[in-house]
Design an enzyme around this catalytic site. Structure first.
Site, PDB file in Angstrom:
ATOM      1  N   ASN A 112       0.865  -1.392  -0.150  1.00  0.00           N
ATOM      2  CA  ASN A 112      -0.018   0.052   0.095  1.00  0.00           C
ATOM      3  C   ASN A 112       1.242   1.547   0.369  1.00  0.00           C
ATOM      4  OD1 ASN A 112       0.934   0.527   2.803  1.00  0.00           O
ATOM      5  ND2 ASN A 112      -0.143  -1.180   3.534  1.00  0.00           N
ATOM      6  N   ARG A 113       0.418   2.356  -0.123  1.00  0.00           N
ATOM      7  CA  ARG A 113       1.451   3.765  -0.224  1.00  0.00           C
ATOM      8  C   ARG A 113       1.186   4.269   1.041  1.00  0.00           C
ATOM      9  NH1 ARG A 113      -2.866   7.102  -3.836  1.00  0.00           N
ATOM     10  NH2 ARG A 113      -0.973   8.163  -3.765  1.00  0.00           N
TER      11      ARG A 113
END
Ligand code: C5P
Length: 408
Positions: free
Chosen positions: A209-210
């Site tokens: 994920n970011r």
């Protein structure tokens, strides 16, 4: 743009003051460097003059018509003394005015941040500790020194924190005042998860994920500055460790879970700011999955990861505060805060820090704005600021909720 006085006293860490000066000027501040005569044994006045674009003097006899010893302090928005040696702390605590820097300290109305650096014995000496307590009592910020390698073969508390850490904390004080770095987490043990987990598909690929880890880093840095003993369980974050913080690197949700359970056992505060993957591939291929040129790729069966925050809540020891994070967007059913209230109830944590991530805000950005919801119904908005300023706002909510019985 703010006017910052950078005081530099005579320790070997004075060389790092040049980097700190650079960080301040690059952030757009006007910096006046005031070294002690001792500091100039380590770094020449020309370096400070060239990097600041301002004149550098150490005594009150130069530029007498300018009345520098009064004017520099009076007009400053912030004074940062880095490094602050044992001698400088002693002279400041005694209220002496025997050079331009100490005279400036007596005339400054603005917040003052001392960043000590010295040998461990000098730092731990009761005389120094008394001087630090005196300066803190008067409202100055005195950062705890970092622990690590000192000049020569020694190591221990006494290192100057890295200039990037000092600059971030100075910025918080400029925005919010000296009280925001009060020593109110001294004696507390804080465990923070940060970053984003990576769930492997094969030896090469992962589901990730970011999350950048920056908000968790800021929470750790500010907690350390406020005196806490901090452990940062870091999922895939490349940032340098914040000063005074022990980093436990992890990769997957399962690794993060074991590390958090181990570290949280004797913590006063547990903060889950990491973005944990809700699902992971049911199995991890031992060899790289090959492209099947003949058709569509295989689907990847997923299994649910445990909810670590919910587990930590059930294992919470008496007096321990558990803080969760929620990245939320509003939808047709309810707004961000309504969703967040429901999540707080579901997870059972004491506080929930809510980020409105509508429109891709927050991830990897330098600034942030949050609301902190409490299980008792209270809610605090923390307006847009750097992630360190937001971190300070979060600790302002947490600190008064800690049980006084364990307060240092
Ligand atoms: O349910 P949601 O993922 O939005 O909840 C976010 C909070 O829960 C964060 O504090 C996150 O660190 C934590 N979390 C967790 N374990 C998971 C998923 C999220 O601890 N598997």
């Amino acid at each position: 743009m703010s006017r910052i006085v950078l005081g530099v006293s005579g320790g070997v860490a004075a060389y790092k003051a040049a980097l700190l000066l650079r960080a301040f000027t690059e952030a757009g501040h006007d910096v006046r460097v005031v070294p002690t005569p001792g500091a100039l044994h380590f770094v020449g006045a020309a370096t400070f003059e060239a990097l600041s674009g301002n004149p550098v003097t150490t005594d009150v006899w130069s530029d007498v018509p300018e009345v520098a010893h009064v004017r520099i302090g009076q007009t400053a928005d912030l004074v940062v003394v880095a490094p602050a040696t044992a001698d400088l702390l002693a002279r400041a605590a005694a209220g002496r005015a025997d050079d331009l820097l100490t005279a400036t300290l007596l005339t400054a109305h603005c917040p003052v941040v001392f960043v000590p650096a010295m040998h461990t014995e000098m730092w731990l000496h009761p005389a120094t500790q008394d001087n630090v307590a005196t300066l803190r009592r008067r409202g100055a910020v005195v950062l705890p020194p970092a622990v690590g390698r000192l000049t020569g073969p020694d190591s221990g508390p006494g290192r100057l924190p890295e200039p990037a850490d000092i600059a971030a904390l100075a910025d918080v004080v400029l925005t919010s005042g000296a009280a925001v770095l009060a020593h109110d987490l001294a004696g507390r043990r804080v465990v923070i998860s940060a970053g984003g987990t990576r769930e492997p598909l094969d030896p090469v690929r992962y589901l990730g994920n970011r999350s950048s880890g920056k908000q968790g880093w800021a929470l750790a840095r500010v907690a350390a500055a406020r005196g806490a003993e901090v452990v940062l369980v870091a999922a895939n974050v490349e940032l340098p460790a914040p000063f005074g913080v022990r980093v436990v690197p992890v990769g997957t949700a399962e690794e993060l879970r074991s590390a958090m359970h181990a570290e949280a056992a004797d913590a006063d505060v547990v903060v889950m700011s990491a973005a944990v993957a809700d699902f992971r591939p049911a199995s991890v291929a031992g060899a790289k999955m090959k492209k099947d040129s003949a058709g569509e790729p295989d689907s990847v069966p997923l299994v649910r990861n445990p909810d670590i925050l919910a587990e930590l809540v059930t294992k919470r020891r008496p007096g321990q505060l558990v803080v969760g994070f929620a990245a939320e967007t509003g939808d047709d059913d309810a707004d961000v805060l309504t969703h967040a209230r429901a999540k707080l109830a579901r997870k059972g944590c004491d506080l929930l820090v809510v980020n409105d991530v509508s429109g891709g805000q927050v991830f990897g950005r330098a600034d942030n704005a949050v609301a902190v919801l409490a299980a008792d119904g209270a809610s605090t908005e923390i307006g847009l600021g750097t992630k360190d300023t937001v971190a300070a706002g979060i600790w302002d909510v947490v600190a008064p909720r800690l049980e006084p019985a364990t307060q240092a």
